[in-house]
Enzyme design. Structure first.
Site, PDB file in Angstrom:
ATOM      1  N   GLY A  43      32.566  39.070  40.932  1.00 13.02           N
ATOM      2  CA  GLY A  43      31.911  37.814  41.258  1.00 13.02           C
ATOM      3  C   GLY A  43      31.354  37.708  42.659  1.00 13.02           C
ATOM      4  N   GLU A  98      35.459  36.474  48.632  1.00 11.82           N
ATOM      5  CA  GLU A  98      35.724  36.058  47.256  1.00 11.82           C
ATOM      6  C   GLU A  98      34.646  35.079  46.809  1.00 11.82           C
ATOM      7  OE1 GLU A  98      36.803  36.538  44.433  1.00 11.82           O
ATOM      8  OE2 GLU A  98      38.904  35.945  44.317  1.00 11.82           O
ATOM      9  N   ASP A  99      34.345  35.055  45.532  1.00 16.22           N
ATOM     10  CA  ASP A  99      33.328  34.126  45.041  1.00 16.22           C
ATOM     11  C   ASP A  99      33.836  32.693  44.950  1.00 16.22           C
ATOM     12  OD1 ASP A  99      35.034  34.703  42.924  1.00 16.22           O
ATOM     13  OD2 ASP A  99      33.439  35.011  41.460  1.00 16.22           O
ATOM     14  N   ASP A 102      40.061  29.083  43.020  1.00 14.20           N
ATOM     15  CA  ASP A 102      40.384  28.100  41.992  1.00 14.20           C
ATOM     16  C   ASP A 102      41.846  27.676  42.184  1.00 14.20           C
ATOM     17  OD1 ASP A 102      39.010  27.331  39.153  1.00 14.20           O
ATOM     18  OD2 ASP A 102      41.168  27.576  38.907  1.00 14.20           O
ATOM     19  N   LYS A 130      37.594  25.036  44.746  1.00 12.07           N
ATOM     20  CA  LYS A 130      37.837  23.889  43.864  1.00 12.07           C
ATOM     21  C   LYS A 130      39.214  23.345  44.181  1.00 12.07           C
ATOM     22  CE  LYS A 130      36.054  24.694  39.425  1.00 12.07           C
ATOM     23  NZ  LYS A 130      36.191  25.435  38.194  1.00 12.07           N
ATOM     24  N   PHE A 152      32.740  23.838  35.498  1.00  9.98           N
ATOM     25  CA  PHE A 152      32.627  25.245  35.104  1.00  9.98           C
ATOM     26  C   PHE A 152      31.275  25.732  35.607  1.00  9.98           C
ATOM     27  CE2 PHE A 152      32.117  29.033  32.811  1.00  9.98           C
ATOM     28  CZ  PHE A 152      33.377  29.445  32.410  1.00  9.98           C
ATOM     29  N   VAL A 153      31.302  26.521  36.669  1.00 10.83           N
ATOM     30  CA  VAL A 153      30.062  26.924  37.318  1.00 10.83           C
ATOM     31  C   VAL A 153      29.819  28.423  37.176  1.00 10.83           C
ATOM     32  CG1 VAL A 153      30.030  25.030  38.982  1.00 10.83           C
ATOM     33  CG2 VAL A 153      31.233  27.145  39.556  1.00 10.83           C
ATOM     34  N   ASP A 159      30.118  34.454  36.740  1.00 16.49           N
ATOM     35  CA  ASP A 159      29.713  34.690  35.361  1.00 16.49           C
ATOM     36  C   ASP A 159      30.542  33.909  34.370  1.00 16.49           C
ATOM     37  OD1 ASP A 159      32.150  36.282  35.664  1.00 16.49           O
ATOM     38  OD2 ASP A 159      31.614  37.087  33.710  1.00 16.49           O
ATOM     39  N   ARG A 165      25.170  35.905  36.059  1.00 15.73           N
ATOM     40  CA  ARG A 165      25.373  36.328  37.456  1.00 15.73           C
ATOM     41  C   ARG A 165      24.058  36.386  38.230  1.00 15.73           C
ATOM     42  NH1 ARG A 165      30.536  38.528  38.079  1.00 15.73           N
ATOM     43  NH2 ARG A 165      31.411  39.513  36.243  1.00 15.73           N
TER      44      ARG A 165
END
Length: 190
Positions: A43, A98-99, A102, A130, A152-153, A159, A165
């Site tokens: 990601g 990191e993408d 969560d 988040k 939910f992104v 992805d 992506r």
């Protein structure tokens, strides 16, 4: 707009502006030092590619691939290293890229693993966070792109089932495109 897009959450222009700002902050903080940037696959690869081009200190890159999900859409808290670093980080200033953060379980585990390898310093840069989903409340993100609600992104490296992506912006995926489908890769469920 594509039919699977509920709405664009962060535009390409907003992302690029923030990535430049993060690159400037990191460059200031690491002035006179050499940096090892560790991207968490898959990601973070697009974010990391843009980020390192905005950092003005000497650096090298490496990647890790980890999985925090089993067959479920929800995070399990079980983290497996699928691909480890290619080079040691002992004595290096390490920046984990990191993408999305969560629950924080995956990143906490990764940080603990890397801390045992003797880096000179260990910091975290995340594109998205988040906070509503956070389970690990003491996880400090040193450099953060955007704090977002519990949507939910996907897009810009994120992805769902290896799709989306390649979009240069971050968008909310319509629920009918991700509900009840087994998946690979990293994402999140609202």
């Amino acid at each position: 707009m594509e039919e699977f897009i509920e709405r664009v959450l962060i535009t390409e222009e907003e992302i690029q502006k923030r990535v430049r700002e993060l690159g400037e902050a990191i460059s200031r903080d690491y002035e006179g030092m050499e940096l090892r940037v560790v991207g968490v696959l898959r990601g973070a690869f697009i974010f990391m590619a843009d980020l390192v081009r905005n950092i003005r200190v000497p650096l090298s890159v490496d990647f890790m691939s980890i999985s925090s999900y089993g067959d479920e859409c929800e995070t399990s808290g079980i983290v497996r290293i699928l691909k480890d670093l290619d080079k040691p980080i002992t004595g290096r200033h390490v920046l984990i890229v990191e993408d999305i953060v969560d629950t924080g379980l995956t990143l906490r585990h990764l940080k603990e693993v890397l801390a045992t390898r003797g880096p000179a310093s260990l910091r975290i840069c995340a594109l998205l966070s988040k906070p509503e989903r956070r389970v690990v409340h003491d996880l400090h993100i040193d450099y953060l792109g955007f704090e977002i609600p519990n949507y939910f992104v996907v897009g810009y490296g994120l992805d769902y089932a290896e799709r989306y992506r390649n979009y240069p912006f971050i968008f909310v995926l319509k629920p009918e495109y991700y509900c009840d489908v087994p998946r690979e890769g990293k994402g999140q469920r609202r």
